[in-house]
Design a protein around this motif. Sequence first.
Motif, mmCIF file in Angstrom:
data_model
loop_
_atom_site.group_PDB
_atom_site.id
_atom_site.type_symbol
_atom_site.label_atom_id
_atom_site.label_comp_id
_atom_site.label_asym_id
_atom_site.label_seq_id
_atom_site.Cartn_x
_atom_site.Cartn_y
_atom_site.Cartn_z
ATOM 1 N N THR A 1 73.497 48.469 17.140
ATOM 2 C CA THR A 1 73.851 47.059 17.282
ATOM 3 C C THR A 1 72.558 46.276 17.467
ATOM 4 O O THR A 1 71.671 46.683 18.214
ATOM 5 C CB THR A 1 74.794 46.801 18.471
ATOM 6 O OG1 THR A 1 74.220 47.347 19.650
ATOM 7 C CG2 THR A 1 76.152 47.428 18.231
ATOM 8 N N VAL A 2 72.469 45.169 16.738
ATOM 9 C CA VAL A 2 71.250 44.370 16.727
ATOM 10 C C VAL A 2 71.628 42.901 16.879
ATOM 11 O O VAL A 2 72.515 42.416 16.169
ATOM 12 C CB VAL A 2 70.484 44.545 15.388
ATOM 13 C CG1 VAL A 2 69.126 43.882 15.456
ATOM 14 C CG2 VAL A 2 70.375 46.006 15.012
ATOM 15 N N LYS A 3 70.952 42.197 17.774
ATOM 16 C CA LYS A 3 71.166 40.762 17.933
ATOM 17 C C LYS A 3 70.230 40.031 16.981
ATOM 18 O O LYS A 3 69.010 40.106 17.115
ATOM 19 C CB LYS A 3 70.858 40.328 19.373
ATOM 20 C CG LYS A 3 71.891 40.780 20.362
ATOM 21 C CD LYS A 3 73.170 40.051 20.139
ATOM 22 C CE LYS A 3 73.861 39.739 21.431
ATOM 23 N NZ LYS A 3 75.113 39.077 21.239
ATOM 24 N N VAL A 4 70.811 39.361 15.981
ATOM 25 C CA VAL A 4 70.020 38.610 15.013
ATOM 26 C C VAL A 4 70.764 37.349 14.594
ATOM 27 O O VAL A 4 71.990 37.325 14.560
ATOM 28 C CB VAL A 4 69.675 39.444 13.759
ATOM 29 C CG1 VAL A 4 68.685 40.539 14.072
ATOM 30 C CG2 VAL A 4 70.904 40.036 13.123
ATOM 31 N N GLU A 5 70.009 36.332 14.268
ATOM 32 C CA GLU A 5 70.600 35.078 13.804
ATOM 33 C C GLU A 5 71.118 35.242 12.379
ATOM 34 O O GLU A 5 70.595 36.051 11.608
ATOM 35 C CB GLU A 5 69.556 33.968 13.864
ATOM 36 C CG GLU A 5 69.106 33.663 15.275
ATOM 37 C CD GLU A 5 68.081 32.545 15.320
ATOM 38 O OE1 GLU A 5 67.917 31.830 14.315
ATOM 39 O OE2 GLU A 5 67.454 32.395 16.377
ATOM 40 N N PRO A 6 72.132 34.441 12.011
ATOM 41 C CA PRO A 6 72.712 34.563 10.661
ATOM 42 C C PRO A 6 71.679 34.467 9.540
ATOM 43 O O PRO A 6 71.755 35.203 8.558
ATOM 44 C CB PRO A 6 73.717 33.410 10.601
ATOM 45 C CG PRO A 6 74.081 33.149 12.017
ATOM 46 C CD PRO A 6 72.835 33.447 12.821
ATOM 47 N N SER A 7 70.708 33.594 9.671
ATOM 48 C CA SER A 7 69.714 33.433 8.607
ATOM 49 C C SER A 7 68.871 34.689 8.403
ATOM 50 O O SER A 7 68.350 34.921 7.319
ATOM 51 C CB SER A 7 68.805 32.239 8.908
ATOM 52 O OG SER A 7 68.096 32.466 10.115
ATOM 53 N N ALA A 8 68.774 35.526 9.428
ATOM 54 C CA ALA A 8 67.965 36.740 9.334
ATOM 55 C C ALA A 8 68.703 37.896 8.665
ATOM 56 O O ALA A 8 68.073 38.888 8.301
ATOM 57 C CB ALA A 8 67.499 37.158 10.731
ATOM 58 N N VAL A 9 70.015 37.777 8.489
ATOM 59 C CA VAL A 9 70.765 38.882 7.890
ATOM 60 C C VAL A 9 71.345 38.563 6.509
ATOM 61 O O VAL A 9 71.924 39.438 5.877
ATOM 62 C CB VAL A 9 71.909 39.374 8.806
ATOM 63 C CG1 VAL A 9 71.371 39.956 10.073
ATOM 64 C CG2 VAL A 9 72.916 38.312 9.060
ATOM 65 N N THR A 10 71.160 37.370 6.040
ATOM 66 C CA THR A 10 71.734 36.969 4.754
ATOM 67 C C THR A 10 71.329 37.924 3.636
ATOM 68 O O THR A 10 72.173 38.450 2.907
ATOM 69 C CB THR A 10 71.322 35.531 4.400
ATOM 70 O OG1 THR A 10 71.742 34.667 5.453
ATOM 71 C CG2 THR A 10 71.943 35.088 3.096
ATOM 72 N N GLU A 11 70.047 38.165 3.478
ATOM 73 C CA GLU A 11 69.556 39.045 2.415
ATOM 74 C C GLU A 11 69.938 40.498 2.691
ATOM 75 O O GLU A 11 70.315 41.231 1.773
ATOM 76 C CB GLU A 11 68.041 38.894 2.270
ATOM 77 C CG GLU A 11 67.478 39.528 1.031
ATOM 78 C CD GLU A 11 67.927 38.872 -0.278
ATOM 79 O OE1 GLU A 11 67.812 39.539 -1.324
ATOM 80 O OE2 GLU A 11 68.407 37.722 -0.270
#
Length: 108
Positions: free
Chosen positions: A38-48
Motif C-alpha cells: 500500500t502506497v500513499k500517492v496523489e492521483p496525479s502521480a499514479v495516472t501513468e
Amino acid sequence: MKETFLVKHAVGGRAFIDTGKQPVPYAWQQEGDRWTFTVKVEPSAVTELLKWKDELNVFVFQEFVDAPTRKLWFYVVDDAVKYDEVKQELTIVAISNITYIPDQFSVR
C-alpha cells in the motif's frame, strides 16, 4: 536497515515510484502466498502507472550495515493494482517473489 521501494514497468522499464529518489509512505506485508503493498500517492502521480497496471513489477532493496544488500523482486498479479482516490492509496498485490543478493552472483 535502509529500504528502497520501487514500482517499475516490466523489468528494465521506467520507474513510476522510487522511494530512493522521492520518498512516499508505503507498507507491505505477506498474507499467505501473496504480498500486499500500500502506497500513499496523489492521483496525479499514479495516472501513468495505472495505464500499465498489468505490466508492473515491484522491488524492495534492503541495505544492511553488516551484510550485503538484499533485493526482492515481486511479480504483480493481473488485475491486482487498485487506486482509491478518496484515501489517495495505491494497492498492489504480488503472487511470487525472488530474493537475491547481488554480491553472491559472479560471471565466469
